[in-house]
Write a protein that holds these residues in place. Structure first.
Motif, PDB file in Angstrom:
ATOM      1  N   GLU A  26       0.830  -1.203   0.000  1.00  0.00           N
ATOM      2  CA  GLU A  26       0.000   0.000   0.000  1.00  0.00           C
ATOM      3  C   GLU A  26       0.864   1.253   0.000  1.00  0.00           C
ATOM      4  O   GLU A  26       0.557   2.232  -0.681  1.00  0.00           O
ATOM      5  CB  GLU A  26      -0.944   0.004   1.200  1.00  0.00           C
ATOM      6  CG  GLU A  26      -2.086  -0.981   1.057  1.00  0.00           C
ATOM      7  CD  GLU A  26      -2.908  -1.152   2.325  1.00  0.00           C
ATOM      8  OE1 GLU A  26      -2.477  -0.688   3.413  1.00  0.00           O
ATOM      9  OE2 GLU A  26      -3.976  -1.773   2.231  1.00  0.00           O
ATOM     10  N   LYS A  27       1.962   1.234   0.742  1.00  0.00           N
ATOM     11  CA  LYS A  27       2.873   2.387   0.766  1.00  0.00           C
ATOM     12  C   LYS A  27       3.528   2.589  -0.606  1.00  0.00           C
ATOM     13  O   LYS A  27       3.651   3.708  -1.077  1.00  0.00           O
ATOM     14  CB  LYS A  27       3.927   2.223   1.854  1.00  0.00           C
ATOM     15  CG  LYS A  27       3.368   2.398   3.251  1.00  0.00           C
ATOM     16  CD  LYS A  27       4.470   2.475   4.263  1.00  0.00           C
ATOM     17  CE  LYS A  27       3.918   2.714   5.648  1.00  0.00           C
ATOM     18  NZ  LYS A  27       3.494   4.084   5.877  1.00  0.00           N
ATOM     19  N   VAL A  28       3.934   1.496  -1.239  1.00  0.00           N
ATOM     20  CA  VAL A  28       4.519   1.597  -2.580  1.00  0.00           C
ATOM     21  C   VAL A  28       3.469   2.121  -3.555  1.00  0.00           C
ATOM     22  O   VAL A  28       3.753   3.005  -4.373  1.00  0.00           O
ATOM     23  CB  VAL A  28       5.088   0.239  -3.053  1.00  0.00           C
ATOM     24  CG1 VAL A  28       5.551   0.313  -4.503  1.00  0.00           C
ATOM     25  CG2 VAL A  28       6.232  -0.210  -2.143  1.00  0.00           C
ATOM     26  N   ALA A  29       2.253   1.604  -3.464  1.00  0.00           N
ATOM     27  CA  ALA A  29       1.180   2.046  -4.364  1.00  0.00           C
ATOM     28  C   ALA A  29       0.881   3.536  -4.178  1.00  0.00           C
ATOM     29  O   ALA A  29       0.663   4.256  -5.159  1.00  0.00           O
ATOM     30  CB  ALA A  29      -0.080   1.215  -4.135  1.00  0.00           C
ATOM     31  N   ARG A  30       0.889   4.007  -2.935  1.00  0.00           N
ATOM     32  CA  ARG A  30       0.626   5.432  -2.682  1.00  0.00           C
ATOM     33  C   ARG A  30       1.743   6.318  -3.235  1.00  0.00           C
ATOM     34  O   ARG A  30       1.514   7.491  -3.531  1.00  0.00           O
ATOM     35  CB  ARG A  30       0.429   5.682  -1.192  1.00  0.00           C
ATOM     36  CG  ARG A  30      -0.975   5.348  -0.716  1.00  0.00           C
ATOM     37  CD  ARG A  30      -1.269   5.923   0.650  1.00  0.00           C
ATOM     38  NE  ARG A  30      -0.434   5.399   1.710  1.00  0.00           N
ATOM     39  CZ  ARG A  30      -0.670   4.296   2.411  1.00  0.00           C
ATOM     40  NH1 ARG A  30      -1.741   3.590   2.157  1.00  0.00           N
ATOM     41  NH2 ARG A  30       0.140   3.907   3.363  1.00  0.00           N
ATOM     42  N   ALA A  31       2.930   5.764  -3.365  1.00  0.00           N
ATOM     43  CA  ALA A  31       4.067   6.524  -3.911  1.00  0.00           C
ATOM     44  C   ALA A  31       4.132   6.410  -5.434  1.00  0.00           C
ATOM     45  O   ALA A  31       5.104   6.829  -6.048  1.00  0.00           O
ATOM     46  CB  ALA A  31       5.369   6.030  -3.286  1.00  0.00           C
TER      47      ALA A  31
END
Length: 141
Positions: A26-31
């Motif tokens: 999720e953190k990678v996707a948000r970035a």
């Protein structure tokens, strides 16, 4: 247009991120940013400096090395991950064969994720080690 859930599923298919938890993905996707490109669009050019990677969410991408076709990549495939990590030159040219939807993982934002969640770095190192071992087996037997 793919949903955030589809972004997570696509990232999970990428060997580089396959060991990551849902929260890490999720953190990678948000970035990342979703972009749409039309057939014939140049995504990356061999030899040019790169700072981002691309996950194919929809469509087909032709990959050429030294002007020779080496692969056609589809949904769930990644390209540019080496340049994401080392900001080095692209090892191949990639062109949209069809209209494509891509998830762009930009280097600076990705490094911010790694700073926030160091465990992802450990997983990336393990994934890269696995790839190097596999290439070693293929080359040396």
């Amino acid at each position: 247009m793919p949903s955030r859930k589809q972004h997570l599923e696509s990232l999970k298919q990428v060997p580089l991120f396959s060991a990551c938890t849902k929260k890490e993905l999720e953190k990678v996707a948000r970035a990342s940013d979703e972009v749409t490109m039309t057939a014939g669009t140049l995504i990356v050019d061999q030899g040019q400096t790169g700072r981002e990677a691309f996950v194919i969410l929809d469509g087909d991408v032709v990959v050429k090395r030294n002007n020779r076709k080496v692969a056609t990549l589809g949904s769930g495939a990644v390209l540019g991950e080496l340049s994401l990590l080392d900001h080095g030159p692209r090892t191949a040219t990639a062109i949209c064969e069809t209209d494509c939807t891509l998830l762009v993982i930009e280097g600076r934002r990705f490094l911010g994720v790694l700073d926030d969640v160091p465990a992802i770095s450990h997983k990336l190192l393990a994934s890269l080690s696995d790839r190097i071992r596999e290439l070693d087996r293929q080359y040396y037997g």
